[in-house]
Design a protein around this motif. Sequence first.
Motif, PDB file in Angstrom:
ATOM      1  N   ALA A  90       0.814  -1.217   0.000  1.00  0.00           N
ATOM      2  CA  ALA A  90       0.000   0.000   0.000  1.00  0.00           C
ATOM      3  C   ALA A  90       0.847   1.267   0.000  1.00  0.00           C
ATOM      4  CB  ALA A  90      -0.922   0.000   1.217  1.00  0.00           C
ATOM      5  N   GLY A  91       2.167   1.115   0.177  1.00  0.00           N
ATOM      6  CA  GLY A  91       3.056   2.264   0.096  1.00  0.00           C
ATOM      7  C   GLY A  91       3.709   2.705   1.381  1.00  0.00           C
ATOM      8  N   ALA A  92       3.552   1.936   2.456  1.00  0.00           N
ATOM      9  CA  ALA A  92       4.160   2.339   3.737  1.00  0.00           C
ATOM     10  C   ALA A  92       5.678   2.345   3.636  1.00  0.00           C
ATOM     11  CB  ALA A  92       3.720   1.401   4.850  1.00  0.00           C
ATOM     12  N   ASP A  93       6.289   3.402   4.168  1.00  0.00           N
ATOM     13  CA  ASP A  93       7.750   3.486   4.281  1.00  0.00           C
ATOM     14  C   ASP A  93       8.230   2.826   5.565  1.00  0.00           C
ATOM     15  OD1 ASP A  93       8.371   5.409   2.000  1.00  0.00           O
ATOM     16  OD2 ASP A  93       6.954   6.616   3.170  1.00  0.00           O
ATOM     17  N   LEU A  94       7.413   2.918   6.607  1.00  0.00           N
ATOM     18  CA  LEU A  94       7.742   2.370   7.924  1.00  0.00           C
ATOM     19  C   LEU A  94       6.691   1.343   8.299  1.00  0.00           C
ATOM     20  CD1 LEU A  94       8.319   5.674   9.972  1.00  0.00           C
ATOM     21  CD2 LEU A  94      10.075   4.255   8.946  1.00  0.00           C
ATOM     22  N   ILE A  95       7.116   0.179   8.767  1.00  0.00           N
ATOM     23  CA  ILE A  95       6.160  -0.771   9.318  1.00  0.00           C
ATOM     24  C   ILE A  95       6.569  -1.110  10.745  1.00  0.00           C
ATOM     25  CG2 ILE A  95       5.417  -1.705   7.109  1.00  0.00           C
ATOM     26  CD1 ILE A  95       7.150  -4.179   7.720  1.00  0.00           C
ATOM     27  N   GLU A  96       5.547  -1.219  11.589  1.00  0.00           N
ATOM     28  CA  GLU A  96       5.790  -1.521  13.003  1.00  0.00           C
ATOM     29  C   GLU A  96       5.865  -3.022  13.235  1.00  0.00           C
ATOM     30  OE1 GLU A  96       3.570   0.513  16.058  1.00  0.00           O
ATOM     31  OE2 GLU A  96       2.752   1.880  14.555  1.00  0.00           O
ATOM     32  N   THR A  97       6.761  -3.414  14.108  1.00  0.00           N
ATOM     33  CA  THR A  97       6.818  -4.805  14.518  1.00  0.00           C
ATOM     34  C   THR A  97       5.561  -5.166  15.316  1.00  0.00           C
ATOM     35  OG1 THR A  97       8.052  -4.133  16.498  1.00  0.00           O
ATOM     36  CG2 THR A  97       9.336  -4.904  14.586  1.00  0.00           C
ATOM     37  N   ALA A 130      10.139  -8.667   5.462  1.00  0.00           N
ATOM     38  CA  ALA A 130       9.151  -8.030   4.590  1.00  0.00           C
ATOM     39  C   ALA A 130       9.694  -6.737   4.002  1.00  0.00           C
ATOM     40  CB  ALA A 130       7.867  -7.774   5.370  1.00  0.00           C
ATOM     41  N   CYS A 131      10.337  -5.923   4.828  1.00  0.00           N
ATOM     42  CA  CYS A 131      10.909  -4.665   4.326  1.00  0.00           C
ATOM     43  C   CYS A 131      11.993  -4.928   3.288  1.00  0.00           C
ATOM     44  CB  CYS A 131      11.478  -3.852   5.489  1.00  0.00           C
ATOM     45  SG  CYS A 131      10.256  -2.876   6.365  1.00  0.00           S
ATOM     46  N   ASP A 132      12.816  -5.911   3.531  1.00  0.00           N
ATOM     47  CA  ASP A 132      13.886  -6.216   2.583  1.00  0.00           C
ATOM     48  C   ASP A 132      13.323  -6.648   1.234  1.00  0.00           C
ATOM     49  OD1 ASP A 132      15.714  -5.570   4.511  1.00  0.00           O
ATOM     50  OD2 ASP A 132      16.242  -7.643   5.010  1.00  0.00           O
ATOM     51  N   ARG A 133      12.191  -7.351   1.250  1.00  0.00           N
ATOM     52  CA  ARG A 133      11.581  -7.773  -0.016  1.00  0.00           C
ATOM     53  C   ARG A 133      11.031  -6.591  -0.803  1.00  0.00           C
ATOM     54  NH1 ARG A 133      10.092 -12.347   3.092  1.00  0.00           N
ATOM     55  NH2 ARG A 133       8.102 -11.431   3.725  1.00  0.00           N
ATOM     56  N   PHE A 134      10.574  -5.560  -0.119  1.00  0.00           N
ATOM     57  CA  PHE A 134       9.923  -4.439  -0.793  1.00  0.00           C
ATOM     58  C   PHE A 134      10.840  -3.237  -1.018  1.00  0.00           C
ATOM     59  CE2 PHE A 134       6.182  -6.831   0.085  1.00  0.00           C
ATOM     60  CZ  PHE A 134       5.193  -6.359  -0.771  1.00  0.00           C
ATOM     61  N   SER A 135      11.983  -3.188  -0.361  1.00  0.00           N
ATOM     62  CA  SER A 135      12.868  -2.026  -0.486  1.00  0.00           C
ATOM     63  C   SER A 135      13.464  -1.925  -1.872  1.00  0.00           C
ATOM     64  CB  SER A 135      13.993  -2.108   0.548  1.00  0.00           C
ATOM     65  OG  SER A 135      13.516  -1.836   1.840  1.00  0.00           O
ATOM     66  N   PRO A 137      16.174   1.034  -4.216  1.00  0.00           N
ATOM     67  CA  PRO A 137      17.045   2.197  -4.007  1.00  0.00           C
ATOM     68  C   PRO A 137      16.264   3.509  -3.912  1.00  0.00           C
ATOM     69  CG  PRO A 137      18.003   0.729  -5.639  1.00  0.00           C
ATOM     70  CD  PRO A 137      16.625   0.207  -5.360  1.00  0.00           C
ATOM     71  N   ASP A 138      15.180   3.623  -4.658  1.00  0.00           N
ATOM     72  CA  ASP A 138      14.382   4.849  -4.649  1.00  0.00           C
ATOM     73  C   ASP A 138      13.399   4.914  -3.479  1.00  0.00           C
ATOM     74  OD1 ASP A 138      15.627   5.722  -6.952  1.00  0.00           O
ATOM     75  OD2 ASP A 138      14.106   4.835  -8.262  1.00  0.00           O
ATOM     76  N   LYS A 139      13.049   3.757  -2.924  1.00  0.00           N
ATOM     77  CA  LYS A 139      12.087   3.737  -1.829  1.00  0.00           C
ATOM     78  C   LYS A 139      12.502   2.690  -0.798  1.00  0.00           C
ATOM     79  CE  LYS A 139       7.089   3.574  -0.840  1.00  0.00           C
ATOM     80  NZ  LYS A 139       6.995   4.905  -0.225  1.00  0.00           N
ATOM     81  N   PRO A 140      13.459   3.047   0.041  1.00  0.00           N
ATOM     82  CA  PRO A 140      13.833   2.118   1.114  1.00  0.00           C
ATOM     83  C   PRO A 140      12.701   1.990   2.115  1.00  0.00           C
ATOM     84  CG  PRO A 140      14.899   4.245   1.440  1.00  0.00           C
ATOM     85  CD  PRO A 140      14.210   4.311   0.107  1.00  0.00           C
ATOM     86  N   ARG A 141      12.581   0.825   2.733  1.00  0.00           N
ATOM     87  CA  ARG A 141      11.560   0.599   3.751  1.00  0.00           C
ATOM     88  C   ARG A 141      12.258   0.351   5.088  1.00  0.00           C
ATOM     89  NH1 ARG A 141       6.713  -0.248   0.798  1.00  0.00           N
ATOM     90  NH2 ARG A 141       7.259   0.023  -1.399  1.00  0.00           N
ATOM     91  N   PHE A 142      11.605   0.761   6.166  1.00  0.00           N
ATOM     92  CA  PHE A 142      12.230   0.734   7.480  1.00  0.00           C
ATOM     93  C   PHE A 142      11.344   0.012   8.488  1.00  0.00           C
ATOM     94  CE2 PHE A 142      13.683   4.578   5.310  1.00  0.00           C
ATOM     95  CZ  PHE A 142      15.064   4.427   5.381  1.00  0.00           C
ATOM     96  N   VAL A 143      11.999  -0.691   9.405  1.00  0.00           N
ATOM     97  CA  VAL A 143      11.305  -1.413  10.477  1.00  0.00           C
ATOM     98  C   VAL A 143      11.322  -0.561  11.743  1.00  0.00           C
ATOM     99  CG1 VAL A 143      11.315  -3.444  11.964  1.00  0.00           C
ATOM    100  CG2 VAL A 143      11.936  -3.657   9.536  1.00  0.00           C
ATOM    101  N   ALA A 144      10.127  -0.282  12.265  1.00  0.00           N
ATOM    102  CA  ALA A 144       9.993   0.443  13.529  1.00  0.00           C
ATOM    103  C   ALA A 144       9.698  -0.558  14.638  1.00  0.00           C
ATOM    104  CB  ALA A 144       8.870   1.470  13.437  1.00  0.00           C
ATOM    105  N   GLY A 145      10.634  -0.728  15.554  1.00  0.00           N
ATOM    106  CA  GLY A 145      10.429  -1.626  16.688  1.00  0.00           C
ATOM    107  C   GLY A 145       9.474  -0.987  17.678  1.00  0.00           C
ATOM    108  N   ALA A 146       8.293  -1.592  17.870  1.00  0.00           N
ATOM    109  CA  ALA A 146       7.208  -0.960  18.628  1.00  0.00           C
ATOM    110  C   ALA A 146       7.228  -1.344  20.101  1.00  0.00           C
ATOM    111  CB  ALA A 146       5.869  -1.348  18.017  1.00  0.00           C
ATOM    112  N   PHE A 147       7.155  -0.330  20.961  1.00  0.00           N
ATOM    113  CA  PHE A 147       7.055  -0.484  22.413  1.00  0.00           C
ATOM    114  C   PHE A 147       5.690   0.038  22.854  1.00  0.00           C
ATOM    115  CE2 PHE A 147      11.468  -0.225  21.432  1.00  0.00           C
ATOM    116  CZ  PHE A 147      12.186  -0.839  22.447  1.00  0.00           C
TER     117      PHE A 147
END
Length: 360
Positions: A90-97, A130-135, A137-147
């Motif tokens: 859907a286009g998220a740059d950041l996904i939460e754990t 999941a982020c590595d599969r979708f990243s 060079p133009d759109k890196p994806r990042f994992v946000a570790g959720a607390f």
Amino acid sequence: MTQTRQPHYTRAAALPGILRQRLVILDGAMGTMIQRLKLTEAQYRGAGGPNAAQAARFTGLPRDVQGNNELLSLTRPDVIGAIHERYLAAGADLIETNTFGATSIAQEDYGLAALAREMNLESARLARAACDRFSTPDKPRFVAGAFGPTPRTASISPDVNDPGARNVGFEQLRAAYHEQALALIEGGADLLLVETIFDTLNAKAALFAIEQAFDDTGERLPIVISGTVTDASGRVLSGQTVTAFWYSVRHARPLAVGLNCALGAALMRPYIEELARVAPDTFISCYPNAGLPNPMSDTGFDETPEVTSRLLHEFAADGLVNIVGGCCGTTPEHIAAIGLAVAPLPGRRLNTAGFYSEAA
């Protein structure tokens, strides 16, 4: 005033620069997506999943675990991975754990406190993959570790007849968050997100524990802090205004500070405006609920993707935010609509070079 330069990030080094260039999209609700699947008790224990050994491992648990979403990272990683991928598509740059309730304190309710570290480690690995599969060079994806905040509060008595009573202490919170932080870092998180803060003392325990984890690992990740204004009083549950909340946590020098949960975007706006005003050197995040609860709705909340995205477009057009996404009731459809709505707009500009410079 000259600001102390932060150590260079070993992960997500590009993120501050991206935030200066454009709005960044956070994912939507994990719990909402899980609830829509209507998983059974057996499925929460691993039935139908890819790992028969894990299913056998949890067959004999003495307590019901239906509703323990964090356990699904161990028993049904296929379910959690698929939700991450839908948000990334859907286009998220950041996904939460999937770790909102993955502290030993929260897991005590299910008798699974001993599994907290494993839950965080595997949840981070799932999000990382999941982020590595979708990243790209133009759109890196990042994992946000959720607390998450835990079900207990260090500032408020659980007994109306004993104002001094507490069901958790700072040290217990610190130890639980420290375990969580170490596992999230090991599992591949790019940044750490302390969210849905209703008690600032709980959050301060998390921030203290995170700093300890940075010292332990020699690695420093960006931190995002997100409070929760619970009603029209404009205060978090433990009584602080948004301004007081910010001054209580700004010592952590977060990459971004913001608000999430409890309110929809329309009701959240004055508090985002206040936060943007008092934190001019820090990026601002906002991920509201999809309006008000509505049990007749498919998601349990009122707002359609069109409504939520229109409201967040207004936030962005008025220069209030840098990170936008969704909390309770939001879905991949909401996130896709938000991304399209804010795509033409620049993010909020910082008053100064900010706490973080690209050269840091």
